[in-house]
Structures are given as C-alpha cells and as structure tokens.
Scaffold this motif. Structure first.
Motif, PDB file in Angstrom:
ATOM      1  N   UNK A  16     -74.115  45.105  59.491  1.00  0.00           N
ATOM      2  CA  UNK A  16     -73.970  44.020  58.520  1.00  0.00           C
ATOM      3  C   UNK A  16     -72.509  43.775  58.185  1.00  0.00           C
ATOM      4  N   UNK A  17     -71.728  44.853  58.090  1.00  0.00           N
ATOM      5  CA  UNK A  17     -70.311  44.723  57.751  1.00  0.00           C
ATOM      6  C   UNK A  17     -69.539  44.044  58.877  1.00  0.00           C
ATOM      7  N   UNK A  18     -69.815  44.440  60.110  1.00  0.00           N
ATOM      8  CA  UNK A  18     -69.039  43.931  61.237  1.00  0.00           C
ATOM      9  C   UNK A  18     -69.464  42.538  61.695  1.00  0.00           C
ATOM     10  N   UNK A  19     -70.719  42.165  61.431  1.00  0.00           N
ATOM     11  CA  UNK A  19     -71.200  40.867  61.894  1.00  0.00           C
ATOM     12  C   UNK A  19     -71.400  39.856  60.763  1.00  0.00           C
ATOM     13  N   UNK A  20     -71.539  40.356  59.541  1.00  0.00           N
ATOM     14  CA  UNK A  20     -71.836  39.463  58.418  1.00  0.00           C
ATOM     15  C   UNK A  20     -73.281  39.013  58.400  1.00  0.00           C
ATOM     16  N   UNK A  21     -74.103  39.598  59.259  1.00  0.00           N
ATOM     17  CA  UNK A  21     -75.513  39.242  59.340  1.00  0.00           C
ATOM     18  C   UNK A  21     -76.335  40.272  58.575  1.00  0.00           C
ATOM     19  N   UNK A  29     -72.112  48.953  65.535  1.00  0.00           N
ATOM     20  CA  UNK A  29     -73.397  48.274  65.707  1.00  0.00           C
ATOM     21  C   UNK A  29     -74.563  49.038  65.084  1.00  0.00           C
ATOM     22  N   UNK A  30     -74.275  50.116  64.403  1.00  0.00           N
ATOM     23  CA  UNK A  30     -75.345  50.929  63.822  1.00  0.00           C
ATOM     24  C   UNK A  30     -76.076  50.163  62.722  1.00  0.00           C
ATOM     25  N   UNK A  31     -77.386  50.300  62.709  1.00  0.00           N
ATOM     26  CA  UNK A  31     -78.188  49.689  61.640  1.00  0.00           C
ATOM     27  C   UNK A  31     -78.695  50.742  60.654  1.00  0.00           C
ATOM     28  N   UNK A  32     -78.137  51.947  60.751  1.00  0.00           N
ATOM     29  CA  UNK A  32     -78.520  53.037  59.856  1.00  0.00           C
ATOM     30  C   UNK A  32     -77.582  53.033  58.649  1.00  0.00           C
ATOM     31  N   UNK A  33     -78.094  53.023  57.436  1.00  0.00           N
ATOM     32  CA  UNK A  33     -77.220  52.990  56.252  1.00  0.00           C
ATOM     33  C   UNK A  33     -76.355  54.241  56.140  1.00  0.00           C
TER      34      UNK A  33
END
Length: 224
Positions: free
Chosen positions: A51-56, A127-131
């Motif tokens: 989310x931080x790197x893509x803004x998505x 690209x990690x989606x783990x918090x």
C-alpha cells in the motif's frame, strides 16, 4: 542475551518513555479486545508495504478513512512476548536517551528512527501485503543511540545456556553489539522467506543504524 537493568542513572524523570510504554500497553489491550475482528484491526492500522509503495489500498478502511499506518503500526504488537520484549528494552535504554536529548527531542527522535526503520523493511520487500507492526524499529534506534553514547555502561544481563541460566554484568557495547549482529545474520537468512512474514529484521537494522547516525545531530545545541 536478555538485558535486565543498566547501571546508568538519569538526572530527569523519563515521562515520555513511560508515556510511550503506557500507550503501547493500552493499545495492546485494545487489540486483545478485538476478538474475531483482530485481523481487520491489524490490517487497518499496520503498515502494509504494498500500500505504501503503490498507493493502492488492498484492504477497506475498517475503522477510519485517514490512516497514518507508518506511525500507527509502531504501537501494535503480535503477542505477549513481542510487547514484553520491546517494552523491556525501551524501559532499560530509553530513559537515558530521553535524559540526554530532553523530552521533546526524544519523542521526535523516537518517531524519526521508527519511520526510517519501517522504510528499511519496506525497501527490502516493497510488494509484501503482510502488515508490519511493532515498536521494535523505533526501539532499535534507541539502542543504536545508546551504544554510541554509553558503550561502556554496565548492563545486568541474563544469559540462558541450554538449561543453565547465568546473570552477568557486561558492557553495553557487548550486549547491544551481540544483538545487532544477531539481527544482521537473521536478516540475511530471512531473505529467502521474507514474503511469508515473520520478524522484520531489516527494520531492526535500519532503526539501529539511523539511531547511531542521528543521535549526535539531535544533541546539537543541548546543554551538557
């Protein structure tokens, strides 16, 4: 090595250090109260690198629409051992850094090294989606500052060796030097499975390095 106490008295009362500890414990209690909603709580307030790197946003805003997750993630923990370990290190070493910096500079320093620590882990796995959660990164910055300012201070340390437990007094540079070497070794070992979660070793490394780098600039203008 588990530090228990340092022989390094302070001249001022560390109320910012204590306030940070109280806030972490309070938020951990809030976590425990979430029950079946805990995962959503963590994903809302934890820092997700993707989310931080893509803004998505890959998760809906479960609790509120404006999230500053790089900051809020510093107050979340993954279990009792996680928070107890972090708060122990913060209590032992944070009060002396607060004493040297002053209360206002200390809280600025704490959040700065915490942000750098989080950024270091994001850089390793963007690209990690783990918090990412935990105060470990910011506290690592405190440890970095401590080893620079008080390398020879004696630290009462518990050393478990198989079934034997010894309590010895060691210089801070030995205790904290061993700790950061362990983080570096584990960090590079973890590169093969970092996508699956686990300990954010590079947040520890990034926080520690930033603590060593920023402590003297933060002392500029401070009365000796």
């Amino acid at each position: 090595m588990i530090p228990l106490k340092d022989n390094n008295p302070t001249k001022t009362f560390p109320f910012i250090t204590i306030a940070i500890i109280i806030l972490n414990v309070f938020i951990f209690i809030v976590e425990l109260a979430q029950g079946q909603h805990l995962e959503g709580f963590i994903r809302s307030f934890g820092c997700i690198p993707y989310e931080v790197t893509t803004g998505i946003d890959i998760e809906p805003y479960v609790f509120f629409p404006l999230r500053f997750t790089i900051l809020t993630s510093m107050f979340l923990h993954g279990g009792w051992m996680h928070i107890i370990g972090n708060m122990l290190y913060l209590w032992i070493f944070g009060n002396n850094i607060e004493d040297k910096l002053g209360h206002f500079r200390f809280i600025c320093f704490y959040f700065l090294v915490g942000v750098v620590a989080t950024a270091a882990q994001i850089f390793i796995n963007p690209s990690s989606t783990i918090p990412q959660i935990g105060a470990s990164g910011a506290i690592s910055g405190i440890l970095g500052a401590y080893i620079v300012l008080f390398p020879k201070t004696k630290v009462l340390t518990l050393i478990p060796i198989f079934y034997i437990i010894r309590i010895v007094t060691l210089p801070a540079f030995v205790v904290l030097g061993f700790w950061i070497v362990l983080q570096i070794v584990n960090g590079f070992v973890s590169l093969s499975y970092t996508a699956h979660g686990g300990v954010a070793f590079f947040a520890h490394i990034g926080g520690f390095i930033s603590g060593t780098a920023f402590i003297y600039p933060f002392l500029i203008g401070r009365r000796k």
